[in-house]
Motif scaffolding. Structure first.
Motif, PDB file in Angstrom:
ATOM      1  N   TRP A  45     -23.988 -22.575 -14.423  1.00  0.00           N
ATOM      2  CA  TRP A  45     -23.655 -21.627 -13.359  1.00  0.00           C
ATOM      3  C   TRP A  45     -22.631 -22.197 -12.365  1.00  0.00           C
ATOM      4  O   TRP A  45     -22.378 -21.595 -11.324  1.00  0.00           O
ATOM      5  CB  TRP A  45     -24.924 -21.222 -12.601  1.00  0.00           C
ATOM      6  N   HIS A  46     -22.069 -23.372 -12.679  1.00  0.00           N
ATOM      7  CA  HIS A  46     -21.012 -23.991 -11.861  1.00  0.00           C
ATOM      8  C   HIS A  46     -21.472 -24.191 -10.416  1.00  0.00           C
ATOM      9  O   HIS A  46     -20.821 -23.766  -9.457  1.00  0.00           O
ATOM     10  CB  HIS A  46     -19.734 -23.138 -11.907  1.00  0.00           C
ATOM     11  N   GLU A 104     -27.029 -13.399 -16.153  1.00  0.00           N
ATOM     12  CA  GLU A 104     -25.752 -13.968 -15.722  1.00  0.00           C
ATOM     13  C   GLU A 104     -25.023 -12.900 -14.905  1.00  0.00           C
ATOM     14  O   GLU A 104     -24.324 -12.053 -15.448  1.00  0.00           O
ATOM     15  CB  GLU A 104     -24.914 -14.373 -16.941  1.00  0.00           C
ATOM     16  N   ILE A 105     -25.177 -12.912 -13.589  1.00  0.00           N
ATOM     17  CA  ILE A 105     -24.566 -11.893 -12.733  1.00  0.00           C
ATOM     18  C   ILE A 105     -23.850 -12.553 -11.555  1.00  0.00           C
ATOM     19  O   ILE A 105     -23.985 -12.140 -10.411  1.00  0.00           O
ATOM     20  CB  ILE A 105     -25.631 -10.878 -12.235  1.00  0.00           C
ATOM     21  N   GLY A 106     -23.122 -13.607 -11.868  1.00  0.00           N
ATOM     22  CA  GLY A 106     -22.364 -14.298 -10.837  1.00  0.00           C
ATOM     23  C   GLY A 106     -23.264 -15.023  -9.854  1.00  0.00           C
ATOM     24  O   GLY A 106     -24.333 -15.529 -10.217  1.00  0.00           O
ATOM     25  N   GLU A 107     -22.850 -15.065  -8.582  1.00  0.00           N
ATOM     26  CA  GLU A 107     -23.619 -15.780  -7.571  1.00  0.00           C
ATOM     27  C   GLU A 107     -25.004 -15.181  -7.375  1.00  0.00           C
ATOM     28  O   GLU A 107     -25.954 -15.870  -6.996  1.00  0.00           O
ATOM     29  CB  GLU A 107     -22.860 -15.767  -6.237  1.00  0.00           C
ATOM     30  N   ALA A 108     -25.131 -13.868  -7.685  1.00  0.00           N
ATOM     31  CA  ALA A 108     -26.429 -13.210  -7.542  1.00  0.00           C
ATOM     32  C   ALA A 108     -27.471 -13.808  -8.485  1.00  0.00           C
ATOM     33  O   ALA A 108     -28.674 -13.671  -8.242  1.00  0.00           O
ATOM     34  CB  ALA A 108     -26.286 -11.713  -7.797  1.00  0.00           C
ATOM     35  N   SER A 109     -27.030 -14.463  -9.572  1.00  0.00           N
ATOM     36  CA  SER A 109     -27.962 -15.114 -10.502  1.00  0.00           C
ATOM     37  C   SER A 109     -28.818 -16.133  -9.771  1.00  0.00           C
ATOM     38  O   SER A 109     -30.025 -16.235 -10.002  1.00  0.00           O
ATOM     39  CB  SER A 109     -27.190 -15.799 -11.638  1.00  0.00           C
ATOM     40  N   GLU A 175     -26.775 -23.637 -21.830  1.00  0.00           N
ATOM     41  CA  GLU A 175     -27.379 -22.402 -21.342  1.00  0.00           C
ATOM     42  C   GLU A 175     -28.741 -22.140 -21.963  1.00  0.00           C
ATOM     43  O   GLU A 175     -29.592 -21.462 -21.366  1.00  0.00           O
ATOM     44  CB  GLU A 175     -26.454 -21.212 -21.612  1.00  0.00           C
TER      45      GLU A 175
END
Length: 474
Positions: A45-46, A104-109, A175
């Motif tokens: 998720w970086h 996997e929903i960007g920062e919301a993850s 992942e």
């Protein structure tokens, strides 16, 4: 009913004690599993430069546990210890799976995972409160000390299990690795659920609900003769009566009255120091600690958590061997002093020898874990169980547990933030100073409880000035 009674009759006391304490496996597994999952999660998720999010993802379980323990304690008085342990296992299973399938929903993850792990923390906190309560109510008085050690052994065994699972899954694609590590926590939860289905309710709860016949039947599974059963039933009734009378006369303000303040400060203080000393910083972040010290990828350092886990298990067994051979205060002070030096010395050595081998800090951390494992880790809860008088025991124990979880949450939250802004050795030196302050606290504010009756301990609390003057070693 007869078939069920016969089936329950065949349950051995070993089965009851094993699955009664098995909740510690869940507690320990979830403490340890993020240690191996975090490096893969960060890469996937970086989040390498998102110290605050990493801290929240890691510590969210402890935040939920602050409320889970208190909530479970109240609900178990209404619905029973067994039913609440079953409910905790179900919640643990559900949210372990939801952790593993994080979208996997960007920062919301990250925020999704934080919220899911908070709900998972409710189950972890419940297990940490329910398991000791159930075990203390099922075990004979002479075995309670050893069985408190069994609970600690289950917790650290759960941590070791999570470390081994992390190591075995480390070669999977990143992942998949962290998702399986988190999701597989549902397996011990399922085992706990199936085991507890066969366990009886605690006799103390049954008597409180007026079911003396069933309480007698449960005691017949785990006691040797009718005379022992009669004696214990009478003792439970008398204690329950005293507790009802005590609860009618006390409130939260009673904890800080002059009569009880000394003992409350002692018990709550030890519970808080246990976490603020920084042990969970090692348990949650050891691969990242090694990475920062050596430059090696954290995902390739998953053998170190296994080393720590083995030390913890051995330490819990050492504690069971020495528990009744040394004073509580002596073990806490010796353990705290060595723990403090283990954190402070690497900073001193690094200041004197800037080219210090980076693995030196890891060696000192192993020494810290070794002494923590047979002193502060188990003795905190032994002392908390002994130090509070009957009149305030429920409220004071709950307060101690809450402060312990708050400390665990804050350490998990702020450690990555601290290491992102200052050298690792300096961070551990701060924890080392807290360890030394803990030793001073034990020396000046905590009475000795080993070998004393509860009445004698209460006497030390209400008259501690006179006791200290006449008996300085206490």
């Amino acid at each position: 009913m007869n078939v069920m009674a016969k089936a329950k009759k065949k349950i051995s006391s070993a089965f009851i004690y094993f699955f009664g304490s098995f909740g510690g496996i869940l507690f320990g597994y979830d403490i340890g599993v993020m240690t191996g999952a975090l490096p893969f999660l960060q890469a996937d998720w970086h989040l390498e430069n998102a110290a605050s999010l990493v801290g929240w993802i890691t510590s969210a379980v402890m935040f939920g546990a602050i409320f889970g323990g208190a909530l479970a304690g109240q609900l178990s008085d209404k619905f029973g210890r067994r039913k609440m342990i079953l409910m905790s296992a179900i919640v643990f299973m559900i949210f372990s799976v939801l952790s593993g399938v994080s979208p996997e929903i960007g920062e919301a993850s990250a925020y999704y995972l934080i919220i899911v792990r908070m709900f998972l923390g409710l189950a972890v906190g419940a297990a940490s409160a329910l398991v000791p309560a159930y075990m203390s109510e099922m075990a004979p008085a002479k075995a309670r000390g050893r069985l408190s050690g069994l609970n600690q052994t289950m917790i650290v065994s759960g941590m070791l299990l999570s470390y081994v699972v992390d190591f075995l899954l480390k070669d999977l694609p990143g992942e998949w690795a962290w998702r399986l590590m988190l999701g597989l926590a549902a397996v011990p939860a399922l085992i706990l659920f199936l085991g507890v289905l066969r366990l009886p309710e605690s006799p103390r709860f049954l008597l409180r609900k007026g079911d003396e016949a069933q309480a007698r039947k449960v005691l017949s599974y785990i006691r040797k003769n009718p005379a022992e059963i009669d004696q214990e039933l009478a003792s439970i009734k008398e204690t329950a009566k005293e507790e009802r009378q005590a609860n009618q006369k006390t409130s939260w303000s009673t904890l800080f009255s002059s009569k009880y303040r000394y003992l409350v400060i002692a018990g709550v203080g030890v519970a808080a120091f246990q976490q603020f000393q920084g042990a969970n910083a090692i348990f949650y972040y050891i691969p990242l600690i090694v990475q920062k010290a050596t430059g090696q990828a954290a995902s390739s350092n998953l053998m170190w958590p296994i080393v720590q886990g083995i030390i913890l298990v051995i330490g819990s067994l050492v504690y069971m061997w020495i528990a009744d051979k040394f004073n509580r205060r002596t073990l806490l002070m010796v353990g705290g002093a060595v723990m403090g030096l283990s954190f402070i010395l690497p900073a001193v050595i690094n200041w004197m020898m800037p080219n210090m081998n980076p693995m030196t800090i890891v060696v000192f951390l192993c020494i810290y874990v070794a002494f923590y494992s047979f002193t502060w880790a188990p003795l905190t809860w032994v002392l908390v169980g002994e130090i509070f008088p009957l009149a305030i025991r429920g409220r004071a124990s709950g307060l101690a547990s809450s402060f312990n979880w708050i400390g665990s949450w804050l350490v998990g939250l702020i450690f990555p933030i601290m290491t992102a802004s200052m050298p690792q050795e300096a961070v551990f030196a701060i924890f080392g100073i807290i360890c030394i302050l803990g030793v001073i606290f034990v020396k000046t504010c905590v009475p000795e409880t080993r070998g004393h009756t509860l009445e004698e301990i209460e006497e030390q609390g209400t008259n501690h000035g006179r006791v200290k003057a006449t008996n300085p070693e206490n």
